[in-house]
Design a protein around this motif. Structure first.
Motif, PDB file in Angstrom:
ATOM      1  N   ALA A  54       0.830  -1.210   0.000  1.00 38.63           N
ATOM      2  CA  ALA A  54       0.000   0.000   0.000  1.00 38.63           C
ATOM      3  C   ALA A  54       0.856   1.248   0.000  1.00 38.63           C
ATOM      4  O   ALA A  54       0.539   2.241  -0.668  1.00 38.63           O
ATOM      5  N   ALA A  55       1.966   1.232   0.736  1.00 39.04           N
ATOM      6  CA  ALA A  55       2.864   2.377   0.759  1.00 39.04           C
ATOM      7  C   ALA A  55       3.628   2.511  -0.555  1.00 39.04           C
ATOM      8  O   ALA A  55       3.963   3.622  -0.982  1.00 39.04           O
ATOM      9  N   GLN A  56       3.893   1.388  -1.228  1.00 38.81           N
ATOM     10  CA  GLN A  56       4.600   1.440  -2.504  1.00 38.81           C
ATOM     11  C   GLN A  56       3.783   2.129  -3.585  1.00 38.81           C
ATOM     12  O   GLN A  56       4.329   2.666  -4.557  1.00 38.81           O
ATOM     13  N   ARG A  57       2.474   2.159  -3.429  1.00 34.31           N
ATOM     14  CA  ARG A  57       1.627   2.778  -4.448  1.00 34.31           C
ATOM     15  C   ARG A  57       1.781   4.302  -4.503  1.00 34.31           C
ATOM     16  O   ARG A  57       1.368   4.940  -5.477  1.00 34.31           O
ATOM     17  N   VAL A  58       2.368   4.873  -3.470  1.00 34.78           N
ATOM     18  CA  VAL A  58       2.594   6.316  -3.450  1.00 34.78           C
ATOM     19  C   VAL A  58       3.428   6.751  -4.655  1.00 34.78           C
ATOM     20  O   VAL A  58       3.125   7.745  -5.330  1.00 34.78           O
ATOM     21  N   ALA A  59       4.519   6.019  -4.922  1.00 34.84           N
ATOM     22  CA  ALA A  59       5.379   6.379  -6.051  1.00 34.84           C
ATOM     23  C   ALA A  59       4.640   6.228  -7.380  1.00 34.84           C
ATOM     24  O   ALA A  59       4.849   7.028  -8.310  1.00 34.84           O
ATOM     25  N   ASP A  60       3.774   5.226  -7.485  1.00 34.35           N
ATOM     26  CA  ASP A  60       2.985   5.058  -8.710  1.00 34.35           C
ATOM     27  C   ASP A  60       2.105   6.276  -8.964  1.00 34.35           C
ATOM     28  O   ASP A  60       1.969   6.741 -10.098  1.00 34.35           O
ATOM     29  N   LEU A  61       1.493   6.792  -7.904  1.00 32.89           N
ATOM     30  CA  LEU A  61       0.568   7.914  -8.052  1.00 32.89           C
ATOM     31  C   LEU A  61       1.296   9.227  -8.328  1.00 32.89           C
ATOM     32  O   LEU A  61       0.815  10.063  -9.097  1.00 32.89           O
ATOM     33  N   LEU A  62       2.449   9.433  -7.716  1.00 30.50           N
ATOM     34  CA  LEU A  62       3.162  10.697  -7.894  1.00 30.50           C
ATOM     35  C   LEU A  62       3.908  10.755  -9.228  1.00 30.50           C
ATOM     36  O   LEU A  62       4.194  11.840  -9.730  1.00 30.50           O
ATOM     37  N   GLU A  63       4.255   9.602  -9.794  1.00 29.62           N
ATOM     38  CA  GLU A  63       4.936   9.535 -11.084  1.00 29.62           C
ATOM     39  C   GLU A  63       6.112  10.508 -11.168  1.00 29.62           C
ATOM     40  O   GLU A  63       6.138  11.425 -11.995  1.00 29.62           O
ATOM     41  N   PRO A  64       7.128  10.333 -10.333  1.00 25.75           N
ATOM     42  CA  PRO A  64       8.274  11.255 -10.382  1.00 25.75           C
ATOM     43  C   PRO A  64       9.036  11.105 -11.697  1.00 25.75           C
ATOM     44  O   PRO A  64       9.147  10.004 -12.243  1.00 25.75           O
TER      45      PRO A  64
ATOM     46  N   ARG B   3      11.552  18.692  -8.827  1.00 25.52           N
ATOM     47  CA  ARG B   3      11.811  19.007  -7.428  1.00 25.52           C
ATOM     48  C   ARG B   3      10.660  18.420  -6.615  1.00 25.52           C
ATOM     49  O   ARG B   3       9.489  18.694  -6.883  1.00 25.52           O
ATOM     50  N   VAL B   4      10.997  17.591  -5.610  1.00 31.66           N
ATOM     51  CA  VAL B   4      10.000  16.823  -4.872  1.00 31.66           C
ATOM     52  C   VAL B   4      10.171  17.069  -3.381  1.00 31.66           C
ATOM     53  O   VAL B   4      11.287  17.088  -2.863  1.00 31.66           O
ATOM     54  N   LEU B   5       9.038  17.207  -2.693  1.00 32.78           N
ATOM     55  CA  LEU B   5       9.027  17.346  -1.241  1.00 32.78           C
ATOM     56  C   LEU B   5       8.311  16.161  -0.621  1.00 32.78           C
ATOM     57  O   LEU B   5       7.166  15.871  -0.965  1.00 32.78           O
ATOM     58  N   ASP B   6       8.997  15.455   0.280  1.00 25.72           N
ATOM     59  CA  ASP B   6       8.353  14.469   1.150  1.00 25.72           C
ATOM     60  C   ASP B   6       8.239  15.154   2.500  1.00 25.72           C
ATOM     61  O   ASP B   6       9.223  15.283   3.241  1.00 25.72           O
ATOM     62  N   ALA B   7       7.027  15.619   2.817  1.00 24.50           N
ATOM     63  CA  ALA B   7       6.847  16.564   3.913  1.00 24.50           C
ATOM     64  C   ALA B   7       6.888  15.947   5.303  1.00 24.50           C
ATOM     65  O   ALA B   7       7.104  16.652   6.281  1.00 24.50           O
ATOM     66  N   CYS B   8       6.630  14.662   5.422  1.00 21.62           N
ATOM     67  CA  CYS B   8       6.653  13.984   6.723  1.00 21.62           C
ATOM     68  C   CYS B   8       7.413  12.678   6.490  1.00 21.62           C
ATOM     69  O   CYS B   8       6.842  11.595   6.476  1.00 21.62           O
ATOM     70  N   ALA B   9       8.729  12.781   6.286  1.00 25.60           N
ATOM     71  CA  ALA B   9       9.489  11.748   5.593  1.00 25.60           C
ATOM     72  C   ALA B   9       9.907  10.550   6.435  1.00 25.60           C
ATOM     73  O   ALA B   9      10.033   9.445   5.901  1.00 25.60           O
ATOM     74  N   ALA B  10      10.189  10.735   7.713  1.00 22.43           N
ATOM     75  CA  ALA B  10      10.760   9.641   8.509  1.00 22.43           C
ATOM     76  C   ALA B  10       9.817   8.446   8.540  1.00 22.43           C
ATOM     77  O   ALA B  10       8.593   8.623   8.604  1.00 22.43           O
TER      78      ALA B  10
ATOM     79  N   GLY C  44      11.123   5.590   3.879  1.00 21.18           N
ATOM     80  CA  GLY C  44      10.806   4.569   2.883  1.00 21.18           C
ATOM     81  C   GLY C  44      10.232   5.132   1.599  1.00 21.18           C
ATOM     82  O   GLY C  44      10.612   4.717   0.496  1.00 21.18           O
ATOM     83  N   LYS C  45       9.315   6.078   1.714  1.00 16.91           N
ATOM     84  CA  LYS C  45       8.681   6.631   0.511  1.00 16.91           C
ATOM     85  C   LYS C  45       9.638   7.568  -0.219  1.00 16.91           C
ATOM     86  O   LYS C  45       9.645   7.611  -1.456  1.00 16.91           O
TER      87      LYS C  45
ATOM     88  N   ILE D 109       4.557  17.033  -4.319  1.00 20.13           N
ATOM     89  CA  ILE D 109       4.583  17.090  -2.857  1.00 20.13           C
ATOM     90  C   ILE D 109       3.847  15.871  -2.315  1.00 20.13           C
ATOM     91  O   ILE D 109       2.714  15.580  -2.716  1.00 20.13           O
ATOM     92  N   LEU D 110       4.510  15.161  -1.435  1.00 18.14           N
ATOM     93  CA  LEU D 110       3.890  14.051  -0.725  1.00 18.14           C
ATOM     94  C   LEU D 110       3.595  14.485   0.699  1.00 18.14           C
ATOM     95  O   LEU D 110       4.502  14.887   1.433  1.00 18.14           O
ATOM     96  N   VAL D 111       2.326  14.424   1.066  1.00 16.89           N
ATOM     97  CA  VAL D 111       1.910  14.669   2.446  1.00 16.89           C
ATOM     98  C   VAL D 111       1.434  13.337   3.015  1.00 16.89           C
ATOM     99  O   VAL D 111       0.271  12.972   2.904  1.00 16.89           O
ATOM    100  N   ASP D 112       2.377  12.586   3.556  1.00 17.40           N
ATOM    101  CA  ASP D 112       2.047  11.330   4.256  1.00 17.40           C
ATOM    102  C   ASP D 112       1.797  11.734   5.704  1.00 17.40           C
ATOM    103  O   ASP D 112       2.671  11.632   6.554  1.00 17.40           O
TER     104      ASP D 112
END
Length: 451
Positions: A252-262, A267-274, A277-278, A336-339
């Motif tokens: 389920a967490a791996q699908r994040v990269a599929d949706l964001l299509e980097p 320039r990418v922000l992972d806003a709550c990164a720790a 993994g993502k 921007i990823l807001v996990d």
């Protein structure tokens, strides 16, 4: 059945504690910290592990701690049912030991005689020999009367499902048709899922290496980088771990990269990164300029360690996502990823101590924080860019309601449609429920900034 009279604790006089008893005593101490003090299950396990040399004993320790935490609300109720009055506070580790023993009997299916004998010795190893006879009697009574005791416990939803009342109510309110399946999925062990590091190998190569080593695994359809192991394992001993060929990450967490299509150059922000993994997955997918941000500076070394092992590089910074003025350099992000920090109610099967630590009163403050983060980060997104709001929560208040409030009156934001493969329709996004597709509970909502 009543506990023995209180008196001064006496240390066991036996010169050496049998290994099985010592292991259970260590597990009971750790479980008491988790269930009664609010300690993290993974943290308590990490502290106990170095004292256990044999890998088979470490596996038993982990399984016992996870299952006794998962079923605490049921098996602690077993003790309450059998005792005339509760054990005193000074016997808290004995209480934890008995819950752990019942989990070993009822869930792990260990031999009755071995569990009872080693648990009685473990009571002595805990320095509470006056409770040894009581422990023996309680465990033997449970074995004799198990069917009747469990039938009685099934009358109360809390002890039947081993979930707190507030969470049962919330699941039944938000997912009435799926509630029974969710509660059942939460009480099953999650599969061990890996993510192949595209920078260093391929999924097919890893699967072949595992097969050569006699490790059963398969690559699930629809998850390009995922490998699911047939049995749990010490990942540090798997082929490829040392060279950074894979990470542990649920599908389920791996699908994040599929949706964001980097894509390269973004320039990418992972806003709550720790713990990172993502961030790592996004870097494995494309040569992006990534900022891995987290409000808790103490968690950032783990992000660095993970990226270094995988051969990846990013800018890593401490900062509050809801206050970008303190860390943003003024250059917009294309992704921007807001996990978002959330209740984690979608990953109970993986972190069963959530059932013991989370409270219904926690939800409103989390919702407020989620809303602040979204509002603060939206101006940082470039026109035409995309923001993914994701949580590992099941609760509509944290998911679709937060997105609805964010989108209200915002004419420069468009929620993008997601296909059914991402789960059930939930407002502007989709909700995968625990166990569906073999994955964790996860919410996704993808929002594009209209140029």
């Amino acid at each position: 059945m009543s506990p023995p009279p209180q008196g001064p604790s006496r240390r066991a006089r036996t010169p050496a504690v049998p290994p099985g008893a010592a292991l259970r005593a260590d597990a009971a101490r750790a479980l008491a910290r988790v269930a009664l003090d609010g300690a993290s299950l993974r943290g308590a396990l990490a502290e106990a592990n170095p004292r256990v040399a044999d890998p088979r004993d470490r596996a038993l320790l982990a399984a016992s701690l996870f299952e006794s935490s998962r079923w605490w609300l049921r098996f602690d109720a077993v003790l309450a049912h059998m005792l005339d009055k509760p054990l005193p506070p000074k016997a808290r580790e004995v209480r934890a030991l008995l819950v752990l023993a019942i989990a070993q009997l009822a869930v792990l299916g260990l031999p009755d005689y071995a569990v009872v004998a080693a648990s009685v010795e473990a009571v002595r190893a805990l320095g509470q020999p006056q409770y040894a006879g009581l422990a023996n009697a309680l465990l033997r009574r449970f074995l004799r009367e198990r069917a009747a005791i469990e039938a009685e416990l099934d009358r109360d939803p809390v002890s039947r499902h081993a979930h707190p009342r507030w969470l049962i109510d919330a699941i039944e309110r938000d997912w009435p048709e799926q509630a029974a399946a969710i509660l059942a999925a939460d009480n099953r062990e999650a599969p061990l899922t890996l993510r192949a590091n595209r920078r260093r190998t391929t999924r097919e190569t890893l699967l072949a290496r595992f097969a050569d080593a006699g490790i059963a695994a398969q690559g699930p359809e629809g998850l390009a980088d995922a490998i699911v192991l047939a049995q749990s394992a010490d990942v540090t001993r798997l082929p490829g771990y040392a060279e950074g060929a894979f990470s542990v990450q649920d599908g389920a967490a791996q699908r994040v990269a599929d949706l964001l299509e980097p894509a390269a150059g973004m320039r990418v922000l992972d806003a709550c990164a720790a713990p990172g993994g993502k961030s790592a997955h996004l870097l494995e997918r494309a040569d992006v300029d990534l900022l891995a941000l987290d409000a808790d500076a103490a968690r950032l070394p783990r992000v660095r360690e993970n990226l270094e092992r995988l051969g990846l590089a990013a800018t890593i910074a401490a900062g509050d996502a809801s206050e970008p003025a303190a860390w943003w350099d003024g250059r917009p992000f294309q992704r921007i990823l807001v996990d978002a920090p959330c209740s984690a109610t979608g990953i109970v099967r993986r972190q069963p101590d959530i059932k013991l630590h989370r409270r219904g009163a926690d939800i409103a403050p989390l919702v407020a924080s989620q809303g602040r983060i979204l509002a603060a980060l939206w101006p940082l997104l470039a026109p035409g860019g995309r923001l993914l709001y994701a949580t590992c929560s099941l609760l509509r208040a944290e998911n679709e309601a937060v997105l609805a409030e964010f989108l209200r009156g915002r004419d420069d934001a468009r929620a993008m449609p997601l296909d059914e493969g991402y789960g059930h329709a939930a407002g502007a996004g989709r909700q995968n429920l625990p166990g569906e597709g073999g994955m964790d509970g996860f919410y996704y909502a993808l929002v594009e900034k209209i140029a």
